[in-house]
Design a protein around this motif. Structure first.
Motif, PDB file in Angstrom:
ATOM      1  N   ILE A 193      -3.903  32.017 176.570  1.00 11.69           N
ATOM      2  CA  ILE A 193      -4.947  31.271 175.860  1.00 11.69           C
ATOM      3  C   ILE A 193      -6.321  31.681 176.363  1.00 11.69           C
ATOM      4  CG2 ILE A 193      -5.939  28.966 175.548  1.00 11.69           C
ATOM      5  CD1 ILE A 193      -3.003  27.927 175.498  1.00 11.69           C
ATOM      6  N   LEU A 194      -6.486  31.794 177.680  1.00 14.47           N
ATOM      7  CA  LEU A 194      -7.781  32.207 178.227  1.00 14.47           C
ATOM      8  C   LEU A 194      -8.095  33.664 177.881  1.00 14.47           C
ATOM      9  CD1 LEU A 194      -7.735  30.422 181.700  1.00 14.47           C
ATOM     10  CD2 LEU A 194      -9.052  29.795 179.672  1.00 14.47           C
ATOM     11  N   ASP A 195      -7.085  34.530 177.870  1.00 16.00           N
ATOM     12  CA  ASP A 195      -7.299  35.923 177.455  1.00 16.00           C
ATOM     13  C   ASP A 195      -7.837  35.985 176.030  1.00 16.00           C
ATOM     14  OD1 ASP A 195      -6.413  36.941 179.859  1.00 16.00           O
ATOM     15  OD2 ASP A 195      -4.399  37.432 179.125  1.00 16.00           O
ATOM     16  N   ARG A 196      -7.215  35.220 175.119  1.00 13.30           N
ATOM     17  CA  ARG A 196      -7.668  35.195 173.725  1.00 13.30           C
ATOM     18  C   ARG A 196      -9.097  34.683 173.611  1.00 13.30           C
ATOM     19  NH1 ARG A 196      -3.670  31.715 171.513  1.00 13.30           N
ATOM     20  NH2 ARG A 196      -2.080  32.694 172.739  1.00 13.30           N
ATOM     21  N   LEU A 197      -9.394  33.624 174.354  1.00 15.61           N
ATOM     22  CA  LEU A 197     -10.728  33.027 174.314  1.00 15.61           C
ATOM     23  C   LEU A 197     -11.791  34.023 174.756  1.00 15.61           C
ATOM     24  CD1 LEU A 197     -12.521  30.431 174.015  1.00 15.61           C
ATOM     25  CD2 LEU A 197     -12.127  30.109 176.454  1.00 15.61           C
ATOM     26  N   PHE A 198     -11.589  34.667 175.900  1.00 14.30           N
ATOM     27  CA  PHE A 198     -12.601  35.588 176.411  1.00 14.30           C
ATOM     28  C   PHE A 198     -12.649  36.892 175.620  1.00 14.30           C
ATOM     29  CE2 PHE A 198     -12.612  32.649 179.966  1.00 14.30           C
ATOM     30  CZ  PHE A 198     -13.978  32.544 180.216  1.00 14.30           C
ATOM     31  N   THR A 199     -11.546  37.295 175.030  1.00  8.78           N
ATOM     32  CA  THR A 199     -11.567  38.456 174.125  1.00  8.78           C
ATOM     33  C   THR A 199     -12.424  38.144 172.913  1.00  8.78           C
ATOM     34  OG1 THR A 199      -9.389  39.192 174.859  1.00  8.78           O
ATOM     35  CG2 THR A 199     -10.138  39.995 172.715  1.00  8.78           C
ATOM     36  N   ASP A 200     -12.266  36.947 172.359  1.00  7.13           N
ATOM     37  CA  ASP A 200     -13.099  36.519 171.236  1.00  7.13           C
ATOM     38  C   ASP A 200     -14.573  36.485 171.617  1.00  7.13           C
ATOM     39  OD1 ASP A 200     -10.809  36.271 169.719  1.00  7.13           O
ATOM     40  OD2 ASP A 200     -10.758  34.064 169.826  1.00  7.13           O
ATOM     41  N   LEU A 201     -14.882  35.971 172.802  1.00  6.81           N
ATOM     42  CA  LEU A 201     -16.277  35.894 173.237  1.00  6.81           C
ATOM     43  C   LEU A 201     -16.881  37.283 173.420  1.00  6.81           C
ATOM     44  CD1 LEU A 201     -16.158  32.961 175.831  1.00  6.81           C
ATOM     45  CD2 LEU A 201     -16.941  32.895 173.464  1.00  6.81           C
ATOM     46  N   ARG A 202     -16.125  38.186 174.053  1.00  6.92           N
ATOM     47  CA  ARG A 202     -16.637  39.559 174.245  1.00  6.92           C
ATOM     48  C   ARG A 202     -16.822  40.287 172.923  1.00  6.92           C
ATOM     49  NH1 ARG A 202     -13.247  39.218 178.771  1.00  6.92           N
ATOM     50  NH2 ARG A 202     -11.520  40.120 177.584  1.00  6.92           N
ATOM     51  N   SER A 203     -15.910  40.095 171.982  1.00  6.94           N
ATOM     52  CA  SER A 203     -16.045  40.775 170.691  1.00  6.94           C
ATOM     53  C   SER A 203     -17.234  40.226 169.922  1.00  6.94           C
ATOM     54  CB  SER A 203     -14.770  40.666 169.874  1.00  6.94           C
ATOM     55  OG  SER A 203     -14.536  39.340 169.485  1.00  6.94           O
ATOM     56  N   THR A 204     -17.523  38.964 170.056  1.00  9.50           N
ATOM     57  CA  THR A 204     -18.710  38.373 169.423  1.00  9.50           C
ATOM     58  C   THR A 204     -19.976  38.942 170.048  1.00  9.50           C
ATOM     59  OG1 THR A 204     -17.525  36.346 168.919  1.00  9.50           O
ATOM     60  CG2 THR A 204     -19.918  36.236 168.904  1.00  9.50           C
ATOM     61  N   ALA A 205     -19.969  39.087 171.368  1.00 11.21           N
ATOM     62  CA  ALA A 205     -21.131  39.629 172.058  1.00 11.21           C
ATOM     63  C   ALA A 205     -21.373  41.079 171.668  1.00 11.21           C
ATOM     64  CB  ALA A 205     -20.954  39.511 173.569  1.00 11.21           C
ATOM     65  N   GLN A 206     -20.309  41.855 171.484  1.00 15.84           N
ATOM     66  CA  GLN A 206     -20.456  43.251 171.081  1.00 15.84           C
ATOM     67  C   GLN A 206     -20.927  43.378 169.636  1.00 15.84           C
ATOM     68  OE1 GLN A 206     -16.634  44.925 171.872  1.00 15.84           O
ATOM     69  NE2 GLN A 206     -17.011  45.155 174.071  1.00 15.84           N
ATOM     70  N   ALA A 207     -20.501  42.441 168.789  1.00 18.95           N
ATOM     71  CA  ALA A 207     -20.874  42.499 167.367  1.00 18.95           C
ATOM     72  C   ALA A 207     -22.342  42.130 167.157  1.00 18.95           C
ATOM     73  CB  ALA A 207     -19.995  41.572 166.556  1.00 18.95           C
ATOM     74  N   ALA A 208     -22.878  41.320 168.064  1.00 19.23           N
ATOM     75  CA  ALA A 208     -24.268  40.864 167.890  1.00 19.23           C
ATOM     76  C   ALA A 208     -25.264  41.870 168.312  1.00 19.23           C
ATOM     77  CB  ALA A 208     -24.503  39.618 168.739  1.00 19.23           C
TER      78      ALA A 208
END
Length: 124
Positions: free
Chosen positions: A109-124
């Protein structure tokens, strides 16, 4: 038969103080507002229910419930977002009461959460 065992065992284990969980902290080079939105989107995308969101002393705290599944009972996720210098720090912890082992579910669950956060940061 397993649901009957779970209904009996979990409350008993809670009273005994048994719990499991994981914590993780990461620095991200993105604005805290963007990370809060990404955090909320990740929770919704993964089917976690928002319980409470608060903001005190430049720290945003988000609490959510994690539904039970084949690996673990229901749990609680608490995430904090705050700024330190030019980076945003996201701290997240997951606790599953009444269970001693979660078979890696908290890490997933934490892996998914931080993967989502990093992908959002890269997309911005």
């Amino acid at each position: 038969p397993l649901t009957l065992i779970a209904k009996i065992a979990q409350p008993l284990n809670k009273k005994l103080g048994l719990k499991t969980g994981k914590e993780r902290c990461e620095r991200l080079a993105e604005r805290p507002g963007s990370m809060i939105v990404a955090l909320l989107c990740s929770l919704a995308e993964n089917g976690h229910s928002l319980v409470e969101a608060t903001h005190l002393n430049d720290v945003a705290t988000i609490r959510a419930t994690i539904a039970s599944d084949i690996w673990s009972f229901a749990g609680e996720l608490i995430a904090k977002v705050h700024v330190e210098g030019t980076t945003t720090i996201v701290e997240a912890g997951l606790t599953i009461p009444g269970q001693l082992y979660d078979w890696g579910n908290a890490n997933r669950i934490l892996d998914r959460l931080f993967t989502d956060l990093r992908s959002t940061a890269q997309a911005a």
